[in-house]
Design a protein around this motif. Structure first.
Motif, short mmCIF file in Angstrom:
data_model
loop_
_atom_site.label_atom_id
_atom_site.label_comp_id
_atom_site.label_asym_id
_atom_site.label_seq_id
_atom_site.Cartn_x
_atom_site.Cartn_y
_atom_site.Cartn_z
N THR A 1 0.74 -1.30 0.19
CA THR A 1 -0.08 -0.43 0.12
C THR A 1 0.46 0.77 -0.37
OG1 THR A 1 -1.28 -1.40 1.19
CG2 THR A 1 -1.50 1.12 1.30
N ARG A 2 1.94 1.41 0.90
CA ARG A 2 2.85 2.25 0.84
C ARG A 2 4.48 2.65 -0.70
NH1 ARG A 2 5.07 1.45 7.46
NH2 ARG A 2 2.78 2.35 8.07
N TRP A 3 3.47 2.19 -0.48
CA TRP A 3 4.69 2.33 -2.28
C TRP A 3 3.46 2.28 -3.75
CZ3 TRP A 3 9.54 2.78 -3.10
CH2 TRP A 3 10.46 2.55 -2.34
N VAL A 4 2.78 2.08 -3.59
CA VAL A 4 1.34 1.59 -4.53
C VAL A 4 1.04 2.88 -4.43
CG1 VAL A 4 -0.97 1.32 -5.48
CG2 VAL A 4 1.04 -0.38 -5.14
N GLY A 5 0.59 4.05 -3.47
CA GLY A 5 0.45 4.87 -3.01
C GLY A 5 0.92 6.26 -3.63
N LEU A 6 2.39 6.37 -4.15
CA LEU A 6 3.11 6.95 -4.78
C LEU A 6 2.55 7.83 -5.90
CD1 LEU A 6 6.67 6.01 -3.36
CD2 LEU A 6 5.78 8.22 -2.67
N ASN A 7 1.87 7.07 -6.59
CA ASN A 7 0.95 6.79 -7.46
C ASN A 7 0.54 7.78 -7.18
OD1 ASN A 7 1.84 4.89 -9.78
ND2 ASN A 7 1.07 3.00 -8.64
N ILE A 8 -0.39 7.89 -6.88
CA ILE A 8 -1.44 9.47 -6.00
C ILE A 8 -0.70 10.87 -6.61
CG2 ILE A 8 -2.68 10.62 -4.97
CD1 ILE A 8 -3.14 7.82 -2.80
N SER B 1 3.19 -0.27 -12.78
CA SER B 1 2.09 0.72 -11.94
C SER B 1 2.73 1.95 -11.61
CB SER B 1 1.45 0.50 -11.02
OG SER B 1 1.80 0.37 -9.44
N LEU B 2 4.11 2.20 -10.89
CA LEU B 2 4.93 3.79 -10.72
C LEU B 2 5.79 4.33 -11.64
CD1 LEU B 2 6.22 2.06 -7.22
CD2 LEU B 2 4.89 3.60 -7.46
N ALA B 3 6.21 3.22 -12.03
CA ALA B 3 7.14 3.27 -13.60
C ALA B 3 6.28 3.61 -14.37
CB ALA B 3 7.57 2.52 -14.56
#
Length: 462
Positions: A104-111, A165-167
Motif C-alpha cells: 500500500t505504501r509503495w503503490v500509493g506514490l502513484n497518487i 504502475s509506479l514507472a
C-alpha cells in the motif's frame, strides 16, 4: 481519431501486457493489488476534486485558474498519500494480508506522480490535442510494461505489478511536463478556487459514490471470500470493461469540449447527443455480445486454465457493461449543461439502489454478485435518462427507439456466433471461428437492415 489512437494504443498495449504478466503470476497476487483499488481510486478522486471537468466546462479560463488547480492538486496529493501511508496497517489487518502494509505504501506514490500532470492533460484535452497525450502515454506504457514483464518473469510476483504502475505514472507525468508549453505561475486565487469548486465538488461527490461502488465488489470479495476470488473477479472485470469503457471514453472525452461549446444551442445538442449515442451502441453492443459468447475459449487460450473460473464471471459482466455508453452519455449531458447538482442527485439515488442489490447478492457467491451488476446497470440507465430529460428533450422513448434495434441486431449476431462456437470443442478454433462469424454476420446484417451508422463508417474506410 487521435483520441481513439491514444486510448486503444495505450489501453490495448496495457491489456496485452497485463495478459502476459497474468500468465506469469498467480491470481492471488493479482488479487492483492485489486484489493487496494477502492482506496487508490478514492484517493485519486480527492486529488482531482472534479477540477479537470470544471476547467473544461468553463468557457472563460485564465492562467490563474490553471495554476490554482495545480497547486491545490499537489497539496492534496501529498496529504492524501500521508493518510494512506498511515492507514496501511489497518488495510492489511482488514484483509488479513500482512504484505498489503508495505505494498500500500509503495503503490500509493502513484497518487503524487499523477497529481503533477492533471492540469497538463486537461489543457491538452481542451485543445483537442490527443496526439500529444498518445505519445506520452504510449511511451510510458511500453517502458513500464517491459519492466513489469521482466520482474514477473524473474519471480517478483506482486512487486512486478507495483513497479510497473509506479514507472508508468512517473514516466507519463514527466513526459507531459516536457511536451506541454504550460508551466504553473506562482499564483493561487481563492476566488478562482471557489468558482471551480462549486461545480467540481458535486462531480467529486458523484465520482466518489461511483468509484466506491465499482470497487466495493473487489473489497467485499477479497474480505468475504479470498484473494484468489478477488483476482478472478478483477481479471473478469478488466476484460469486460475494456471495450465498453474505452470506446465510450474515446467518444465522451472528444465530444465533451465540443458539446460544451453547444451548451446554449439545445436543438443542435440534442441532435448530436442521439447521433453519438447510436454510434456508441452500434459499436459496443456487438463487441460485448461477442465477448460474452467467447468468454470461455478466450480465457483458456489467453490466460490459461488456471484462470478458468473468471470465464463465467466475464460472460455475466459483458452483459452488464453493454449498457455503459447509455449511462455515460446521459450523465455527461448533465455536466455539459452545468447541472452537476442533477448529476449528484442521480448518483445518490443510483448508489442507494446499488448497495441494496449488493447486500442482497453477497451470500450467493460471485456469479450472483455479477448478475446483480446487470440489474443495477439497467436501473442506472433508467435514472440517468430521467435526469438528462430535464435538460434536453430526449427521454425514454426517443432513446429506446434508437438503441433497441441495435441491441436486437447484436443478439442475432450473438446467436450465430454461439451456434458456430458450439460446433467444436477446441478453444483456439472456437475463438477464431467465433470472431470470424461475429464480424461477418454483423456486417451483413447491418448492410441488409440499412443501419445508417454502418453506412457512415463504410464511407470513411472506403
Amino acid at each position: 481519431m487521435w483520441s481513439a489512437i491514444e486510448r486503444f494504443s495505450v489501453q490495448g498495449l496495457q491489456f496485452v501486457l497485463s495478459i502476459i504478466i497474468a500468465r506469469l503470476i498467480a491470481p492471488s497476487e493479482y488479487g492483492l493489488i485489486a484489493m487496494l483499488g477502492i482506496f487508490l481510486v478514492v484517493a485519486q478522486l480527492f486529488v482531482n476534486s472534479g477540477f479537470a471537468n470544471a476547467l473544461i466546462q468553463k468557457k472563460e479560463r485564465s492562467d490563474t485558474d490553471f495554476s490554482t488547480v495545480f497547486y491545490f492538486n499537489a497539496v492534496i496529493a501529498v496529504l492524501v498519500y500521508i493518510l494512506l501511508y498511515c492507514s496501511a496497517p489497518l488495510i492489511a489487518e482488514f484483509y488479513e494480508e500482512p504484505l498489503l502494509r508495505i505494498v500500500t505504501r509503495w503503490v500509493g506514490l502513484n497518487i503524487i506522480f499523477s497529481a503533477f500532470s492533471i492540469v497538463q492533460r486537461t489543457k491538452f484535452t481542451i485543445q483537442l490535442d490527443f496526439k500529444t497525450q498518445a505519445r506520452a502515454s504510449l511511451l510510458s506504457v511500453i517502458l513500464s510494461g517491459g519492466i513489469g514483464i521482466v520482474l514477473a518473469y524473474y519471480g517478483y510476483g506482486v512487486w512486478a505489478l507495483v513497479v510497473q504502475s509506479l514507472a508508468n505514472n512517473f514516466i507519463n507525468s514527466f513526459l507531459l511536463w516536457i511536451l506541454s508549453d504550460w508551466k504553473p505561475q506562482w499564483i493561487f486565487s481563492w476566488q478562482s478556487f471557489r468558482g471551480l469548486f462549486s461545480f467540481g465538488s458535486k462531480l467529486l461527490l458523484s465520482g466518489l459514490l461511483s468509484v466506491i461502488y465499482t470497487n466495493l465488489y473487489t473489497l467485499v470479495i477479497g474480505k468475504k471470500y479470498s484473494a484468489t476470488d478477488a483476482g478472478f473477479y478483477n481479471r473478469a472485470y478488466s476484460l469486460a470493461q475494456f471495450p465498453s469503457v474505452n470506446i465510450t471514453e474515446i467518444i465522451t472525452r472528444a465530444i465533451f469540449p465540443i458539446q460544451c461549446e453547444l451548451q446554449n444551442d439545445t436543438q443542435r445538442l440534442e441532435t448530436s447527443f442521439i447521433q453519438y449515442l447510436r454510434m456508441a451502441c452500434f459499436i459496443i453492443f456487438p463487441l460485448m455480445t461477442g465477448l460474452a459468447v467467447l468468454a470461455k475459449p478466450l480465457v483458456l487460450v489467453v490466460l490459461t486454465e488456471k484462470w478458468m473460473h473468471a470465464a463465467e464471471l466475464l460472460s455475466i459482466l459483458c452483459i452488464a457493461y453493454m449498457w455503459y455508453p447509455v449511462m455515460t452519455l446521459n450523465n455527461q449531458i448533465l455536466n455539459v449543461k452545468g447541472k452537476s447538482d442533477y448529476y449528484l442527485k442521480a448518483e445518490v439515488i443510483k448508489k442507494i439502489i446499488a448497495i441494496g442489490i449488493l447486500i442482497a447478492t453477497i451470500p450467493w457467491g460471485t456469479r450472483v454478485l455479477c448478475g446483480g451488476i446487470i440489474i443495477y446497470n439497467l436501473l442506472d440507465c433508467v435514472v440517468a435518462i430521467y435526469y438528462s430529460k430535464k435538460v434536453i428533450r430526449t427521454g425514454y422513448w426517443q432513446q429506446l427507439k434508437n438503441i433497441i434495434p441495435l441491441f436486437l441486431l447484436s443478439l442475432l449476431m450473438g446467436s450465430i456466433m454461439f451456434s458456430v462456437v458450439m460446433s467444436t470443442t477446441l478453444p483456439m478454433l472456437q475463438l477464431v471461428a467465433g470472431i470470424a462469424a461475429g464480424i461477418s454476420s454483423y456486417v451483413i446484417l447491418s448492410y441488409l437492415f440499412h443501419v445508417k451508422e454502418f453506412s457512415f463508417l463504410s464511407s470513411i474506410f472506403t
